[in-house]
Write a protein that holds these residues in place. Structure first.
Motif, PDB file in Angstrom:
ATOM      1  N   LEU A 579      -1.067 -49.867 -54.273  1.00 36.70           N
ATOM      2  CA  LEU A 579      -1.789 -49.008 -53.361  1.00 36.70           C
ATOM      3  C   LEU A 579      -2.228 -47.809 -54.230  1.00 36.70           C
ATOM      4  N   GLU A 580      -1.527 -47.128 -55.159  1.00 37.32           N
ATOM      5  CA  GLU A 580      -1.738 -46.123 -55.800  1.00 37.32           C
ATOM      6  C   GLU A 580      -2.976 -46.047 -56.627  1.00 37.32           C
ATOM      7  N   ILE A 581      -2.881 -47.349 -57.364  1.00 35.50           N
ATOM      8  CA  ILE A 581      -4.042 -47.671 -58.307  1.00 35.50           C
ATOM      9  C   ILE A 581      -5.236 -48.091 -57.559  1.00 35.50           C
ATOM     10  N   SER A 582      -5.275 -48.803 -56.378  1.00 38.83           N
ATOM     11  CA  SER A 582      -6.156 -48.980 -55.458  1.00 38.83           C
ATOM     12  C   SER A 582      -7.037 -47.704 -54.849  1.00 38.83           C
ATOM     13  N   LYS A 583      -6.189 -46.879 -54.343  1.00 36.72           N
ATOM     14  CA  LYS A 583      -6.787 -45.769 -53.628  1.00 36.72           C
ATOM     15  C   LYS A 583      -7.384 -44.659 -54.638  1.00 36.72           C
ATOM     16  N   ARG A 584      -6.486 -44.486 -55.660  1.00 37.05           N
ATOM     17  CA  ARG A 584      -7.078 -43.418 -56.596  1.00 37.05           C
ATOM     18  C   ARG A 584      -7.770 -43.814 -57.694  1.00 37.05           C
ATOM     19  N   GLN A 585      -8.065 -44.923 -58.051  1.00 40.76           N
ATOM     20  CA  GLN A 585      -8.554 -45.415 -59.309  1.00 40.76           C
ATOM     21  C   GLN A 585      -9.997 -46.380 -58.870  1.00 40.76           C
ATOM     22  N   LEU A 586      -9.342 -47.591 -58.260  1.00 40.76           N
ATOM     23  CA  LEU A 586     -10.397 -48.600 -58.080  1.00 40.76           C
ATOM     24  C   LEU A 586     -11.498 -48.449 -56.833  1.00 40.76           C
ATOM     25  N   LEU A 587     -11.033 -48.066 -55.885  1.00 38.20           N
ATOM     26  CA  LEU A 587     -11.803 -47.789 -54.639  1.00 38.20           C
ATOM     27  C   LEU A 587     -12.646 -46.857 -54.861  1.00 38.20           C
ATOM     28  N   PRO A 588     -12.454 -45.460 -55.510  1.00 36.29           N
ATOM     29  CA  PRO A 588     -13.304 -44.676 -55.615  1.00 36.29           C
ATOM     30  C   PRO A 588     -14.434 -45.231 -56.654  1.00 36.29           C
ATOM     31  N   ALA A 589     -13.993 -46.182 -57.966  1.00 37.17           N
ATOM     32  CA  ALA A 589     -15.115 -46.572 -58.512  1.00 37.17           C
ATOM     33  C   ALA A 589     -15.892 -47.449 -58.056  1.00 37.17           C
ATOM     34  N   CYS A 590     -15.475 -48.281 -57.074  1.00 37.60           N
ATOM     35  CA  CYS A 590     -16.332 -49.270 -56.302  1.00 37.60           C
ATOM     36  C   CYS A 590     -17.492 -48.784 -55.634  1.00 37.60           C
ATOM     37  N   ILE A 591     -17.085 -47.549 -54.874  1.00 37.99           N
ATOM     38  CA  ILE A 591     -17.782 -46.824 -54.056  1.00 37.99           C
ATOM     39  C   ILE A 591     -18.878 -45.901 -55.069  1.00 37.99           C
ATOM     40  N   LYS A 592     -18.617 -45.594 -56.209  1.00 38.38           N
ATOM     41  CA  LYS A 592     -19.329 -44.786 -56.989  1.00 38.38           C
ATOM     42  C   LYS A 592     -20.559 -45.844 -57.460  1.00 38.38           C
ATOM     43  N   PHE A 593     -20.045 -47.100 -57.787  1.00 42.29           N
ATOM     44  CA  PHE A 593     -20.987 -48.314 -58.299  1.00 42.29           C
ATOM     45  C   PHE A 593     -21.904 -48.461 -57.142  1.00 42.29           C
ATOM     46  N   GLU A 594     -21.390 -48.761 -55.940  1.00 37.34           N
ATOM     47  CA  GLU A 594     -22.111 -48.820 -54.605  1.00 37.34           C
ATOM     48  C   GLU A 594     -22.917 -47.904 -54.387  1.00 37.34           C
ATOM     49  N   SER A 600     -30.580 -46.337 -56.946  1.00 35.02           N
ATOM     50  CA  SER A 600     -31.441 -47.073 -57.895  1.00 35.02           C
ATOM     51  C   SER A 600     -32.412 -47.579 -56.887  1.00 35.02           C
ATOM     52  N   ILE A 601     -32.218 -48.165 -55.471  1.00 36.26           N
ATOM     53  CA  ILE A 601     -33.149 -48.789 -54.846  1.00 36.26           C
ATOM     54  C   ILE A 601     -33.932 -48.027 -54.355  1.00 36.26           C
ATOM     55  N   ASN A 602     -33.316 -46.535 -53.846  1.00 42.07           N
ATOM     56  CA  ASN A 602     -34.308 -45.652 -53.135  1.00 42.07           C
ATOM     57  C   ASN A 602     -35.009 -45.089 -54.242  1.00 42.07           C
ATOM     58  N   GLU A 603     -34.709 -44.891 -55.277  1.00 45.06           N
ATOM     59  CA  GLU A 603     -35.623 -44.316 -56.489  1.00 45.06           C
ATOM     60  C   GLU A 603     -36.680 -45.460 -56.937  1.00 45.06           C
ATOM     61  N   ILE A 604     -36.431 -46.507 -57.020  1.00 49.89           N
ATOM     62  CA  ILE A 604     -37.453 -47.394 -57.040  1.00 49.89           C
ATOM     63  C   ILE A 604     -38.453 -47.505 -55.993  1.00 49.89           C
ATOM     64  N   LYS A 605     -37.895 -47.580 -54.674  1.00 55.22           N
ATOM     65  CA  LYS A 605     -38.963 -47.427 -53.263  1.00 55.22           C
ATOM     66  C   LYS A 605     -39.795 -46.112 -53.460  1.00 55.22           C
ATOM     67  N   ASN A 606     -39.164 -45.151 -54.212  1.00 56.55           N
ATOM     68  CA  ASN A 606     -40.006 -43.849 -54.025  1.00 56.55           C
ATOM     69  C   ASN A 606     -40.872 -43.739 -55.491  1.00 56.55           C
ATOM     70  N   CYS A 607     -41.101 -44.880 -56.184  1.00 57.76           N
ATOM     71  CA  CYS A 607     -41.581 -44.364 -57.261  1.00 57.76           C
ATOM     72  C   CYS A 607     -43.052 -44.761 -57.095  1.00 57.76           C
ATOM     73  N   GLY A 608     -43.450 -45.345 -56.048  1.00 61.15           N
ATOM     74  CA  GLY A 608     -44.701 -45.703 -55.644  1.00 61.15           C
ATOM     75  C   GLY A 608     -45.466 -47.107 -56.251  1.00 61.15           C
ATOM     76  N   VAL A 609     -44.411 -47.967 -56.805  1.00 61.67           N
ATOM     77  CA  VAL A 609     -44.906 -49.052 -57.376  1.00 61.67           C
ATOM     78  C   VAL A 609     -44.153 -50.339 -56.573  1.00 61.67           C
ATOM     79  N   THR A 617     -30.861 -55.389 -53.763  1.00 66.03           N
ATOM     80  CA  THR A 617     -30.342 -55.104 -52.510  1.00 66.03           C
ATOM     81  C   THR A 617     -29.355 -56.098 -52.146  1.00 66.03           C
ATOM     82  N   ASP A 618     -29.319 -57.408 -52.751  1.00 64.84           N
ATOM     83  CA  ASP A 618     -28.417 -58.557 -52.862  1.00 64.84           C
ATOM     84  C   ASP A 618     -26.998 -58.001 -53.293  1.00 64.84           C
ATOM     85  N   LEU A 619     -27.276 -57.319 -54.589  1.00 64.34           N
ATOM     86  CA  LEU A 619     -26.007 -56.834 -55.281  1.00 64.34           C
ATOM     87  C   LEU A 619     -25.322 -55.975 -54.106  1.00 64.34           C
TER      88      LEU A 619
END
Length: 697
Positions: A579-594, A600-609, A617-619
């Motif tokens: 639980l400690e590893i999950s809440k303090r290390q892994l879950l924050p890392a996964c949210i950061k990746f998310e 990146s999706i927003n930046e691509i959409k806003n680049c005008g191309v 989006t699938d990822l």
């Protein structure tokens, strides 16, 4: 003189040191105590203590300790200096026979299963003169037994010593009937092969699960594991070889016959095997081996992992307890000789083991059980949880022919033809080897393959010794009353094969067919440590332990409570760590990746191309779904753990809940996290992966 001869046993107060330093009369009296188990005179103890102190001081020792083996499974020690004060305030170095023989330790702070409570804390340590004292880290270590103020054993050494005595007594009774008049003692001997993992300390320091529990609670399989069979017996890497050389040197100084070392099957896994010695000394030596594996590894920037299953998906580690029985006149009672069918004494002792293992299979199963071994046993890498004995075709055929009354035919010492003229002819052993058998006869000994790599071998040996001792007592009773000795021996062998032959199995213990066949035979299939613990309260098992004076009823009950508490605490620590590893290390890392994917999706959409961003989006969807499941599983584990901690009064029911519910929740949480590990960017994943750990030495 070579290096080994110079250093071997140099830090041990062994027989040659005693013979050289003790007065002749004292040496003879001490040897008589060691060899014949006679009481030790206190006057002799004073002389021995003075000699031991002088020798230790010459070796640089300043302290001494009574070294004992509490029910934690590891060793314990309290250090006292040799210094005493004189009347004028100066220091004098003293060590008395009383200090050698008896020490005091806190009997309530070690596991006692209710034998001791906080306000009844006194415990005693008593010198075991059958295991030699030694020097380590400028301290004289004195092997001792550990008991409570009221006399109950609080350790693993005392029952082992008791079992050795009862086995010797009953074996000698049988041997005398075979005309062995010079036999006064039969001693169980053991060679314990030790498997272990070595990993880089920098990787270890980044894994809280390894630090707190000894195993990885998370981790997906590396692209390559052990499937190529290239690590087993492979060339030893320079860093590991350097570690092994230093380890050998330290073991040899302590008189430990470290003989064989090699790479094991799994990546980063290795094995060390010593030469046989008496089971008591072998147990002490194995404790030292485990300790030195860890301390020497640290000097090389490595960490030694002794957990039975530190990494999922590759083989775990065990400890093969090679067990035999030898007499004071040099006989190995399990050596079949060139014609085993004519060696009736061997066949009778063989049958004693068969009957003992069959009738006390649950105790034998328990002796190889611990929380870590639940991950390993029965997974096509280790013996199944069903106890059986492998004898090989020849010995099995001999026993069957004795029962049927057929003329016995045997192919002893058959030559092995390898088909190359320049290679020598080889003699085949009496049996093949069966890696799938938990209890295999391997030529002149039995190999009990079920013991866990982190466990003390004491339990495996005192349960086995006691079971065999009880059967030998039954045999001796029958033979002493027999009018025709030879006929009665033959009758005993027949009875054992008929009544206990179900335990003999020479096939593949990993197969599903064996599980079904074992059930048909009525063999117990005790699948977990918790279930195995229950056998300590069976009347049959309590009765044999009381009869052979190895454990009292109270001591058996204490082991039951200690074992359950050990399991509960182990799984509780693992769940809390998860639980400690999950809440303090892994879950924050996964949210950061998310979040980075979303950005990146927003930046691509806003680049005008206009581009195809379906992969992004699938990822994101896949990650978001798993992250949501991750959070849900954290909550479910927290709820399960809270219930386990607060909802039970009965210890066995609590342990079963940890096994069936908490552990199951942990496995489900792990599955989700391991999926996330496979998609989260390596630059974001906060802990080393299996690929990082197993292939980084």
């Amino acid at each position: 003189m070579n290096l080994i001869s110079q250093i071997f046993g140099s830090n041990v107060y062994n027989d040659s040191v005693m013979r050289e330093r003790l007065p002749k009369a004292t040496y003879k009296a001490l040897k008589k105590t060691i060899d014949e188990g006679l009481p030790l005179d206190f006057e002799i103890a004073d002389v021995v203590a003075s000699s031991m102190k002088d020798w230790a001081i010459e070796k640089g020792a300043t302290h001494y300790t009574h070294w004992f083996q509490p029910m934690t499974g590891i060793t314990a020690e309290k250090h006292d200096s040799f210094i005493n004060a004189t009347a004028d305030g100066k220091a004098i170095l003293e060590f008395s026979g009383r200090e050698l023989i008896k020490g005091e330790a806190d009997g309530s702070s070690f596991p006692s299963g209710g034998l001791r409570v906080t306000f009844e804390a006194r415990g005693y340590t008593a010198w075991d003169c059958t295991s030699p004292a030694f020097i380590k880290n400028n301290t004289l270590y004195i092997p001792t037994a550990f008991c409570s103020y009221t006399g109950e054993t609080l350790d693993k050494k005392t029952p082992l010593l008791r079992s050795i005595e009862c086995l010797s007594k009953n074996a000698v009774r049988v041997l005398k009937l075979f005309g062995n008049e010079n036999v006064t003692k039969a001693t169980p001997t053991v060679g314990a092969e030790q498997e272990y993992f070595l990993i880089d300390k920098k990787m270890y320091d980044k894994r809280k699960d390894l630090i707190f529990t000894g195993r990885t609670l998370f981790g997906s399989k590396a692209p390559k594991g052990q499937e190529m069979d290239d690590h087993y017996y492979g060339s030893i890497k320079a860093r590991v070889s350097s570690f092994m050389k230093d380890l050998d040197r330290e073991l040899w100084k302590l008189g430990i016959f470290a003989k064989t070392e090699h790479n094991e099957v799994a990546p980063a896994q290795h094995e060390l095997a010593p030469i046989f010695t008496t089971s008591n000394i072998a147990t002490d030596h194995n404790q030292l081996i485990m300790e030195l594996l860890k301390t020497v590894a640290l000097k090389h920037g490595l960490v030694c992992l002794l957990h039975e299953k530190p990494f999922a998906g590759v083989n775990g580690s065990g400890k093969h307890n090679n067990w035999s029985l030898s007499t004071n006149d040099g006989q190995n009672l399990f050596d079949p000789g060139k014609t085993p069918h004519e060696n009736v004494q061997f066949l009778l002792f063989l049958c004693a083991v068969i009957k003992a293992v069959d009738e006390y299979a649950d105790l034998i199963r328990l002796s190889g059980a611990n929380p870590g071994n639940d991950h390993r046993l029965g997974t096509s890498e280790a013996p199944p949880s069903i106890i059986s004995i492998f004898l090989g075709d020849e010995l099995t055929k001999i026993l069957e022919q004795i029962v049927s009354g057929e003329n016995i035919e045997t192919n002893c010492l058959e030559k092995l033809m390898v088909g190359v003229k320049t290679l020598p002819e080889l003699r085949k052993d009496t049996t093949d080897r069966n890696r799938t058998s938990p209890f295999a006869f391997t030529g002149n000994k039995f190999e009990f393959r079920m013991v866990g790599s982190s466990a003390s071998i004491a339990s495996a040996n005192f349960f086995l010794n006691t079971a065999v001792a009880d059967v030998l007592e039954q045999f001796a009773d029958r033979l002493e009353k027999a009018k025709d000795f030879s006929k009665e021996v033959n009758s005993i062998i027949k009875d054992v094969v008929k009544e206990n032959g179900r335990i003999i199995f020479n096939g593949n213990g990993y197969s599903d067919e064996w599980v079904k066949e074992a059930e048909r035979r009525g063999l117990p299939n005790i699948k977990s440590y918790v279930e195995a613990i229950a056998c300590l309260l069976k009347e049959k098992n309590i009765a044999v332990m009381e009869k052979q004076k190895v454990f009292s009823r109270v001591e058996m009950h204490s082991r039951y409570e200690i074992s359950l508490e050990k399991y509960i605490k182990t799984i509780n620590i693992e769940a809390m760590t998860m639980l400690e590893i999950s809440k303090r290390q892994l879950l924050p890392a996964c949210i950061k990746f998310e979040t980075e994917i979303a950005r990146s999706i927003n930046e691509i959409k806003n680049c005008g191309v206009e581009v195809d961003i379906s992969a992004n989006t699938d990822l994101l969807k896949e990650t978001a779904s798993l992250v949501s499941q991750f959070k849900k599983e954290i909550s479910l584990l927290e709820n399960s753990l809270s219930k386990a901690q607060h909802s039970f009064e009965d210890t066995f029911e609590q342990a079963m809940f940890y096994r069936q519910d908490v552990f199951a929740r942990m496995e489900t949480l792990r599955t989700v996290v391991d999926e996330l590990e496979c998609i989260v960017a390596s630059s974001i994943w906060p802990i080393p992966t299996y690929a990082d750990i197993l292939f980084n030495i």
